[in-house]
Motif scaffolding. Structure first.
Motif, short mmCIF file in Angstrom:
data_model
loop_
_atom_site.label_atom_id
_atom_site.label_comp_id
_atom_site.label_asym_id
_atom_site.label_seq_id
_atom_site.Cartn_x
_atom_site.Cartn_y
_atom_site.Cartn_z
N ASN A 196 0.86 -1.17 0.00
CA ASN A 196 0.00 0.00 0.00
C ASN A 196 0.91 1.23 0.00
O ASN A 196 1.19 1.80 1.05
N PRO A 197 1.41 1.64 -1.18
CA PRO A 197 2.37 2.75 -1.23
C PRO A 197 1.69 4.09 -1.00
O PRO A 197 0.79 4.49 -1.74
N THR A 198 2.11 4.79 0.04
CA THR A 198 1.47 6.06 0.40
C THR A 198 2.52 7.11 0.73
O THR A 198 3.70 6.81 0.88
N LYS A 199 2.05 8.34 0.88
CA LYS A 199 2.89 9.42 1.38
C LYS A 199 2.09 10.20 2.42
O LYS A 199 0.85 10.27 2.36
N ALA A 200 2.79 10.76 3.39
CA ALA A 200 2.13 11.53 4.45
C ALA A 200 1.94 12.97 3.99
O ALA A 200 2.83 13.57 3.37
N VAL A 201 0.77 13.52 4.26
CA VAL A 201 0.48 14.92 3.96
C VAL A 201 -0.10 15.58 5.21
O VAL A 201 -0.70 14.91 6.06
N HIS B 214 -8.36 0.76 1.01
CA HIS B 214 -6.93 0.64 0.82
C HIS B 214 -6.68 0.33 -0.65
O HIS B 214 -7.48 -0.37 -1.28
N ILE B 215 -5.60 0.84 -1.18
CA ILE B 215 -5.26 0.59 -2.58
C ILE B 215 -3.96 -0.19 -2.63
O ILE B 215 -2.95 0.22 -2.05
N GLY B 216 -3.99 -1.34 -3.30
CA GLY B 216 -2.84 -2.22 -3.36
C GLY B 216 -2.12 -2.16 -4.70
O GLY B 216 -2.75 -2.02 -5.75
N VAL B 217 -0.80 -2.28 -4.65
CA VAL B 217 0.03 -2.30 -5.85
C VAL B 217 1.01 -3.47 -5.73
O VAL B 217 1.65 -3.64 -4.69
N ARG B 218 1.11 -4.24 -6.79
CA ARG B 218 2.02 -5.39 -6.78
C ARG B 218 3.33 -5.03 -7.48
O ARG B 218 3.34 -4.55 -8.61
N PHE B 219 4.44 -5.30 -6.77
CA PHE B 219 5.79 -5.07 -7.29
C PHE B 219 6.49 -6.41 -7.44
O PHE B 219 6.45 -7.24 -6.53
N GLN B 220 7.17 -6.61 -8.56
CA GLN B 220 7.97 -7.82 -8.77
C GLN B 220 9.31 -7.43 -9.38
O GLN B 220 9.36 -6.61 -10.30
N GLY B 221 10.37 -8.01 -8.86
CA GLY B 221 11.69 -7.70 -9.37
C GLY B 221 12.76 -8.47 -8.63
O GLY B 221 12.52 -9.58 -8.16
N ALA B 222 13.93 -7.87 -8.52
CA ALA B 222 15.05 -8.50 -7.83
C ALA B 222 15.73 -7.45 -6.97
O ALA B 222 15.75 -6.27 -7.30
N LEU B 223 16.28 -7.91 -5.85
CA LEU B 223 16.94 -7.00 -4.92
C LEU B 223 18.27 -7.57 -4.47
O LEU B 223 18.51 -8.77 -4.53
N ARG B 224 19.11 -6.67 -4.00
CA ARG B 224 20.40 -7.05 -3.43
C ARG B 224 20.46 -6.50 -2.01
O ARG B 224 20.19 -5.33 -1.78
N VAL B 225 20.80 -7.35 -1.05
CA VAL B 225 20.82 -6.96 0.36
C VAL B 225 22.03 -6.06 0.63
O VAL B 225 23.15 -6.39 0.26
N THR B 226 21.78 -4.94 1.29
CA THR B 226 22.86 -4.01 1.65
C THR B 226 23.08 -3.94 3.15
O THR B 226 24.15 -3.55 3.60
N ASN B 227 22.06 -4.29 3.92
CA ASN B 227 22.17 -4.33 5.38
C ASN B 227 21.34 -5.51 5.87
O ASN B 227 20.11 -5.46 5.84
N SER B 228 22.00 -6.56 6.31
CA SER B 228 21.29 -7.81 6.63
C SER B 228 20.33 -7.64 7.81
O SER B 228 19.25 -8.23 7.82
N GLY C 15 5.79 -0.81 4.24
CA GLY C 15 4.69 0.09 3.92
C GLY C 15 3.62 0.12 4.99
O GLY C 15 3.79 -0.39 6.10
N THR C 16 2.48 0.70 4.63
CA THR C 16 1.35 0.86 5.55
C THR C 16 0.30 -0.22 5.34
O THR C 16 0.39 -1.02 4.41
N ALA C 17 -0.70 -0.22 6.23
CA ALA C 17 -1.84 -1.16 6.16
C ALA C 17 -1.40 -2.61 6.23
O ALA C 17 -2.03 -3.49 5.63
N LYS C 18 -0.35 -2.88 6.99
CA LYS C 18 0.15 -4.26 7.07
C LYS C 18 -0.84 -5.20 7.76
O LYS C 18 -0.79 -6.40 7.55
#
Length: 267
Positions: free
Chosen positions: A155-160, A224-238, A250-253
């Motif tokens: 649920n990608p959001t921004k605070a206003v 609530h508005i949901g968005v699906r993300f798919q891709g690949a990531l590299r860990v920088t801080n375990s 994100g929010t609405a967990k």
């Protein structure tokens, strides 16, 4: 490119996601057992539990599971035996802290799937049959990899700022959902920076169109508005990455968003 499977590994056992439906959501296949030579087995600490519950649409109607809040209440029935969680629910909303489990609801052609990840041990509720229930333990070894494929429904959001009645602004403001793809992409990059990972640029990031999820909570309607993300990531801080896996992104967990599904990747 993308691997067609998404796996949660739990030491020597895996639940494998293999089947895609018309919405791109995937189901889990059968559980497999992987045995290693006894003398080579590492002793890893259990980090979380993964539960998969399959529910037919007829049962959804009987149980009155019509929206994400109804799913949320059903998921809570798996943790009612934890007395410390009962104490949590008696507190004011602002004092409760994060929901003690992450969840994701996937609609398929003939049934729905509820996925739950939690540090607390769940119990199979009365409304769930043995054939509907599958649980494995996820140990720390699964989060020791450098790179992963991921599937995140968020649920990608921004605070206003929210005006008050005195010419100023309220303390907490309000949140707006990011509806355009560039803003959603930027949001995920920011979350990666704060959660110990960065996106792998060589693998395209897939962002699906936003989906509305209306719900009714205690007589009040919400969205609530949901968005699906798919891709690949590299860990920088375990440490930060492990925390993101346990706590979500994100929010609405508490309403089925933020659970990070991952599979080790080798580029």
């Amino acid at each position: 490119m993308y691997d067609s499977r998404m796996i949660y590994s739990a030491g020597n056992r895996h639940i494998e996601e293999t089947e895609s439906n018309s919405n791109g959501a995937k189901s889990f296949g059968r559980q497999r057992q992987y045995l290693k030579p006894k003398q080579k087995r590492a002793r890893w600490k259990k980090m979380a539990n993964l539960v998969r519950v399959t529910v037919g649409y007829e049962q959804l109607a009987e149980e009155r599971i019509y929206d994400n809040y109804a799913w949320h209440k059903k998921a809570w029935t798996m943790f009612e035996h934890h007395h410390e969680l009962k104490d949590r629910n008696s507190k004011r909303e602002m004092d409760k802290g994060p929901t003690p489990f992450l969840s994701r609801y996937i609609q398929k052609s003939s049934h729905a799937v509820l996925l739950i990840v939690s540090e607390y041990s769940p119990l199979k509720p009365d409304w769930c049959g043995n054939e509907q229930w599958q649980m494995i333990e996820i140990d720390e070894s699964y989060l020791t990899q450098d790179s992963y494929y991921f599937d995140l429904y968020a649920n990608p959001t921004k605070a206003v700022k929210k005006p008050d009645n005195n010419g100023g602004f309220t303390k907490h403001g309000r949140r707006l959902t990011l509806m355009d793809t560039p803003s959603q992409r930027e949001w995920l990059y920011r979350k990666g920076n704060s959660h110990g990972f960065q996106l792998v640029e060589d693998i395209p990031l897939r962002i699906e169109k936003p989906v509305n999820h209306y719900f009714n909570r205690k007589g009040k309607k919400g969205l609530h508005i949901g968005v699906r993300f798919q891709g690949a990531l590299r860990v920088t801080n375990s440490c930060e990455f492990r925390d993101a896996f346990r706590r979500g992104i994100g929010t609405a967990k508490g309403f089925g968003f933020g659970l990070l599904m991952i599979k080790p990747a080798h580029f």
